[in-house]
Design a protein around this motif. Structure first.
Motif, PDB file in Angstrom:
ATOM      1  N   LEU A  70       0.819  -1.210   0.000  1.00 48.20           N
ATOM      2  CA  LEU A  70       0.000   0.000   0.000  1.00 48.20           C
ATOM      3  C   LEU A  70       0.855   1.264   0.000  1.00 48.20           C
ATOM      4  O   LEU A  70       0.590   2.201  -0.751  1.00 48.20           O
ATOM      5  CB  LEU A  70      -0.880   0.023   1.247  1.00 48.20           C
ATOM      6  N   ALA A  71       1.849   1.293   0.868  1.00 48.68           N
ATOM      7  CA  ALA A  71       2.485   2.586   1.163  1.00 48.68           C
ATOM      8  C   ALA A  71       4.000   2.568   1.034  1.00 48.68           C
ATOM      9  O   ALA A  71       4.651   3.537   1.395  1.00 48.68           O
ATOM     10  CB  ALA A  71       2.105   3.029   2.573  1.00 48.68           C
ATOM     11  N   GLY A  72       4.577   1.502   0.522  1.00 46.73           N
ATOM     12  CA  GLY A  72       6.032   1.460   0.405  1.00 46.73           C
ATOM     13  C   GLY A  72       6.671   1.078   1.727  1.00 46.73           C
ATOM     14  O   GLY A  72       5.987   0.859   2.726  1.00 46.73           O
ATOM     15  N   PRO A  73       8.004   0.972   1.717  1.00 45.87           N
ATOM     16  CA  PRO A  73       8.689   0.514   2.930  1.00 45.87           C
ATOM     17  C   PRO A  73       8.771   1.600   3.994  1.00 45.87           C
ATOM     18  O   PRO A  73       9.668   2.420   3.987  1.00 45.87           O
ATOM     19  CB  PRO A  73      10.083   0.131   2.423  1.00 45.87           C
ATOM     20  N   ILE A  74       7.826   1.613   4.906  1.00 44.22           N
ATOM     21  CA  ILE A  74       7.817   2.591   6.010  1.00 44.22           C
ATOM     22  C   ILE A  74       8.428   1.933   7.235  1.00 44.22           C
ATOM     23  O   ILE A  74       7.961   0.881   7.662  1.00 44.22           O
ATOM     24  CB  ILE A  74       6.386   3.047   6.329  1.00 44.22           C
ATOM     25  N   ALA A  75       9.453   2.544   7.777  1.00 44.09           N
ATOM     26  CA  ALA A  75      10.113   1.955   8.944  1.00 44.09           C
ATOM     27  C   ALA A  75       9.643   2.649  10.207  1.00 44.09           C
ATOM     28  O   ALA A  75       9.095   3.747  10.161  1.00 44.09           O
ATOM     29  CB  ALA A  75      11.628   2.080   8.813  1.00 44.09           C
ATOM     30  N   PHE A  76       9.840   1.988  11.329  1.00 45.68           N
ATOM     31  CA  PHE A  76       9.771   2.592  12.660  1.00 45.68           C
ATOM     32  C   PHE A  76       8.392   2.766  13.246  1.00 45.68           C
ATOM     33  O   PHE A  76       8.262   2.971  14.441  1.00 45.68           O
ATOM     34  CB  PHE A  76      10.472   3.950  12.690  1.00 45.68           C
ATOM     35  N   VAL A  77       7.326   2.733  12.417  1.00 45.33           N
ATOM     36  CA  VAL A  77       6.001   2.813  13.032  1.00 45.33           C
ATOM     37  C   VAL A  77       5.823   1.612  13.960  1.00 45.33           C
ATOM     38  O   VAL A  77       5.342   1.733  15.086  1.00 45.33           O
ATOM     39  CB  VAL A  77       4.903   2.829  11.947  1.00 45.33           C
ATOM     40  N   GLY A  78       6.278   0.471  13.487  1.00 43.17           N
ATOM     41  CA  GLY A  78       6.170  -0.734  14.288  1.00 43.17           C
ATOM     42  C   GLY A  78       7.064  -0.715  15.519  1.00 43.17           C
ATOM     43  O   GLY A  78       6.820  -1.431  16.483  1.00 43.17           O
ATOM     44  N   VAL A 109       5.714  10.304   3.802  1.00 43.60           N
ATOM     45  CA  VAL A 109       5.474   9.909   5.183  1.00 43.60           C
ATOM     46  C   VAL A 109       6.602   9.011   5.707  1.00 43.60           C
ATOM     47  O   VAL A 109       6.974   9.082   6.877  1.00 43.60           O
ATOM     48  CB  VAL A 109       4.095   9.222   5.316  1.00 43.60           C
ATOM     49  N   GLY A 110       7.188   8.201   4.802  1.00 38.30           N
ATOM     50  CA  GLY A 110       8.271   7.325   5.237  1.00 38.30           C
ATOM     51  C   GLY A 110       9.462   8.118   5.755  1.00 38.30           C
ATOM     52  O   GLY A 110      10.168   7.680   6.665  1.00 38.30           O
ATOM     53  N   VAL A 111       9.671   9.302   5.195  1.00 34.93           N
ATOM     54  CA  VAL A 111      10.773  10.149   5.643  1.00 34.93           C
ATOM     55  C   VAL A 111      10.497  10.668   7.048  1.00 34.93           C
ATOM     56  O   VAL A 111      11.346  10.612   7.942  1.00 34.93           O
ATOM     57  CB  VAL A 111      10.968  11.313   4.664  1.00 34.93           C
ATOM     58  N   THR A 112       9.272  11.143   7.253  1.00 37.45           N
ATOM     59  CA  THR A 112       8.931  11.700   8.568  1.00 37.45           C
ATOM     60  C   THR A 112       8.996  10.617   9.643  1.00 37.45           C
ATOM     61  O   THR A 112       9.535  10.841  10.724  1.00 37.45           O
ATOM     62  CB  THR A 112       7.516  12.300   8.532  1.00 37.45           C
ATOM     63  N   THR A 113       8.435   9.443   9.350  1.00 37.50           N
ATOM     64  CA  THR A 113       8.459   8.393  10.380  1.00 37.50           C
ATOM     65  C   THR A 113       9.889   7.957  10.669  1.00 37.50           C
ATOM     66  O   THR A 113      10.231   7.702  11.824  1.00 37.50           O
ATOM     67  CB  THR A 113       7.638   7.162   9.960  1.00 37.50           C
ATOM     68  N   ALA A 114      10.733   7.883   9.631  1.00 36.97           N
ATOM     69  CA  ALA A 114      12.116   7.470   9.875  1.00 36.97           C
ATOM     70  C   ALA A 114      12.857   8.504  10.707  1.00 36.97           C
ATOM     71  O   ALA A 114      13.662   8.170  11.572  1.00 36.97           O
ATOM     72  CB  ALA A 114      12.842   7.223   8.561  1.00 36.97           C
ATOM     73  N   LEU A 115      12.553   9.779  10.459  1.00 36.63           N
ATOM     74  CA  LEU A 115      13.165  10.837  11.269  1.00 36.63           C
ATOM     75  C   LEU A 115      12.798  10.656  12.739  1.00 36.63           C
ATOM     76  O   LEU A 115      13.664  10.609  13.614  1.00 36.63           O
ATOM     77  CB  LEU A 115      12.639  12.194  10.811  1.00 36.63           C
ATOM     78  N   LEU A 116      11.484  10.541  12.995  1.00 33.40           N
ATOM     79  CA  LEU A 116      11.035  10.381  14.379  1.00 33.40           C
ATOM     80  C   LEU A 116      11.571   9.090  14.967  1.00 33.40           C
ATOM     81  O   LEU A 116      12.065   9.044  16.095  1.00 33.40           O
ATOM     82  CB  LEU A 116       9.507  10.357  14.419  1.00 33.40           C
ATOM     83  N   GLY A 117      11.493   8.017  14.165  1.00 36.55           N
ATOM     84  CA  GLY A 117      11.896   6.714  14.675  1.00 36.55           C
ATOM     85  C   GLY A 117      13.382   6.646  14.958  1.00 36.55           C
ATOM     86  O   GLY A 117      13.803   6.029  15.934  1.00 36.55           O
ATOM     87  N   GLY A 118      14.182   7.287  14.114  1.00 34.38           N
ATOM     88  CA  GLY A 118      15.624   7.287  14.353  1.00 34.38           C
ATOM     89  C   GLY A 118      15.956   7.971  15.667  1.00 34.38           C
ATOM     90  O   GLY A 118      16.774   7.493  16.454  1.00 34.38           O
TER      91      GLY A 118
END
Lengths: 331, 331
Positions: free
Chosen positions: B251-259, B307-316
């Protein structure tokens, strides 16, 4: 005369490196006499097609790849010694990603893609990231596992910045920018060779100067202090130098992954030491990228495959193997 | 249980706020009453209504589904591995799914969607099994950082291959680069609603694992005496995680860190209860992804940050903070 083990390992690896470089110069799609190729590669004019094909295409690329391998290995050795962990390397710790993010930001902001213009940004990015990692990983001295997890996190932050810039970059620049993020030795020119040689000439003597002290430090902080080495200051210097080398490497070819991780490991295994082995590691790095670059150029010829793919294909399974043995991870 | 009830209400309220914000905010600001009118009193010639109905509903639905799927997958992974750093994105599942989809579409020429989703499952499963097999079994299995490193190695390798493929195909690159960054705008030709239905089914499957997972948390022997078959539960959870990660990536590509992030957030609210953890991960996962997406729309106006960029920023940043909390060992 009997050679010490590190010396003959370095000589063996240097032979492999020279063989790969020679092959990369003389072998290719266009067959040419060996003597012409070698002369052009050395910078002489032969008035044959070799002047262009070797002198302008093959030689700069091969030399840049080889020198960058030496820089990466140097960075890896220093960081692994400081973190006391064979898994530490600028690409695991996020230093490379920081350099890449800063460099892509500078492409995006100034539109200038020459390595000379990228180098200050990449070095600044690498130094800034390593400062952040040390800041997070610090508690009564450097905590190795903390350093690594913090580095992975900060690396993600940096790569997300790169990813954003890649989506923001105009369509016609996107393939080039993407290629740059995997690490590519394609289309290097003599300017790259000159910068790489200068970078090697600055960082490696400094690293050699640090190596002796780092070796003392590996015997323990107390003993080292007794011998006149200041542990904290030395560690910070080693990290800064490692970041400098990684940043310069990233400015030249983009972030080529896993070389900094694997090269010192190969050297350590051949030398049979658990400690720092700077010269064999540097030669191993140079040999590794020389071979990887040759493979990237010729294996699927005429399609060019980025060198970063080959180093990742060698390095990632090796890292997994290291983890599987799980040595050096019991903190 | 006033505290739990309060947490649940707060999570749901936050998710609703995020949904409204995702429908209203963007390059074209649409007041909330217009958003409401677009549903209850649709005016086909009103451009605001068109934007809401044609663009933002799909985008919001993708965000809710991907966020919930990733958060639940993360909660499951963390519970199963008892590793606070586990996350399908960090383990390389999303990268595996992305590579499989890229291979299928770019190299294999698969245009229809159903086989692509199946490929995504295969890719996620392959990556996950390697990372989990190396990082969570054998000697030193307890070290949380090891799983992260194994995942980082797998991710690096898979991402290098993906980049190498898309770089060689400029046309594919421009189609895929936003999706590869993690984006809710949807790839062309992605059937949103069927995928969302599958996400709902997979989450229901995940909720069935609550009791046996709680039993396993007591140890395999205790679980057996409670009538739980540990092996079966592990298989059930792993398959669910793979399906969720594959669907979210499709659906949304490889989004990291939400999990990674959402379960930590939930645990801060409700403590270590697995049932509540999974249930509250659904609204909070949706809320986090949608809010990250909304922030990305505001910050870079009139452009967008994926969105993947924002989540990776927060998650990192979160990962670095978690590293900071890791127990310090004496040097």
């Amino acid at each position: 005369m009997t050679l010490t083990r590190p010396t003959w390992v370095a000589l063996l690896l240097a032979t492999i490196m020279l063989a790969a470089v020679t092959l990369a110069i003389t072998y290719g799609q266009t067959a040419m006499p060996w003597s012409d190729s070698l002369q052009s590669a050395a910078g002489f004019t032969t008035n044959t097609p070799a002047d262009f094909i070797v002198g302008q295409l093959r030689a700069p690329r091969t030399y840049t790849a080889t020198l960058v391998g030496a820089l990466l290995a140097c960075s890896g050795v220093l960081l692994q010694s400081v973190a006391r962990n064979p898994l530490a390397s600028p690409d695991i710790l996020g230093v490379t990603q920081g350099a890449a993010a800063a460099a892509v930001a500078s492409i995006w902001a100034f539109g200038n893609t020459s390595s000379l213009a990228l180098a200050p940004a990449a070095v600044a990015g690498a130094l800034l990231t390593s400062a952040l990692i040390v800041g997070v990983g610090w508690s009564r001295g450097i905590q190795p596992m903390r350093l690594i997890v913090a580095g992975i996190g900060i690396g993600f932050v940096a790569s997300s910045i790169t990813t954003y810039l890649l989506t923001a970059i105009p369509e016609h620049l996107a393939p080039q920018a993407y290629l740059w993020t995997i690490g590519s030795t394609n289309a290097r020119v003599w300017e790259h060779v000159a910068i790489a040689a200068a970078a090697v000439a600055v960082t490696i003597p400094l690293a050699l100067w640090l190596e002796r002290r780092l070796r003392v430090l590996e015997m323990g902080d107390d003993l080292a202090s007794g011998l006149g080495v200041r542990p904290v200051r030395l560690r910070l210097a080693a990290i800064a130098l490692g970041a400098l080398a990684a940043g310069l490497a990233a400015a030249l070819t983009g972030p080529i992954g896993f070389v900094a991780l694997v090269a010192p490991a190969i050297a350590r295994r051949l030398v049979r030491t658990e400690g720092i082995a700077l010269v064999p590691s540097i030669v191993a790095g140079a040999a590794l990228t020389a071979v990887a670059d040759l493979l990237a150029r010729e294996l699927f010829s005429p399609t060019q495959v980025p060198i970063g793919l080959f180093t990742a294909a060698i390095g990632a399974p090796y890292l997994l193997y290291l983890l599987h043995r799980a040595r050096g991870l019991r903190s | 249980m006033p505290r739990l009830a309060f947490a649940a209400l707060a999570a749901i309220a936050l998710a609703l706020v995020a949904v409204v914000a995702s429908l209203a905010v963007g390059a074209q600001q649409i007041p909330a009453h217009d958003v409401w009118a677009a549903f209850v009193d649709y005016d086909a010639v009103n451009p605001s209504h068109q934007i809401v109905r044609e663009l933002r509903v799909d985008r919001t639905v993708i965000g809710v589904a991907a966020g919930a799927a990733l958060a639940v997958a993360g909660a499951l992974t963390q519970s199963l591995t008892r590793n606070p750093l586990a996350d399908p994105g960090l383990l390389g599942l999303n990268a595996g799914a992305a590579l499989a989809i890229v291979l299928g579409t770019v190299v294999g020429g698969i245009a229809s969607f159903a086989p692509q989703v199946l490929l995504a499952f295969v890719g996620a499963a392959g990556a996950g099994l390697v990372a989990y097999g190396v990082g969570a079994t054998g000697a030193g299995a307890a070290a949380p950082a090891r799983l992260v490193l194994a995942g980082a190695a797998v991710t690096a390798l898979l991402t290098a291959v993906t980049s190498a493929i898309v770089v060689a195909q400029p046309f594919a690159l421009n189609q895929l680069r936003f999706w590869l960054a993690g984006s809710l705008t949807g790839r062309a030709g992605v059937p949103v609603w069927p995928l969302v239905a599958f996400v709902a089914i997979a989450i229901a499957l995940a909720l069935l694992a609550v009791r046996p997972l709680s039993a396993i948390a007591l140890g395999d022997d205790a679980a057996a005496s409670l009538g739980t078959r540990a092996g079966l539960t592990r298989a059930h959870v792993l398959v669910t995680v793979i399906v969720l990660a594959g669907l979210a990536t499709s659906l949304a590509g490889p989004i990291a860190f939400v999990g990674l992030a959402v379960p930590h957030l939930v645990r801060a609210l409700v403590g270590p209860r697995i049932g509540w953890l999974l249930v509250l991960s659904i609204p909070l996962g949706a809320a986090v992804v949608l809010l990250c997406d909304v922030v990305g729309r505001i910050v870079a106006r009139p452009g967008e940050i994926s969105v993947g960029v924002t989540t990776a920023l927060l998650g990192g940043v979160l990962l670095a903070a978690l590293a900071r909390r890791m127990r310090a060992v004496a040097p």
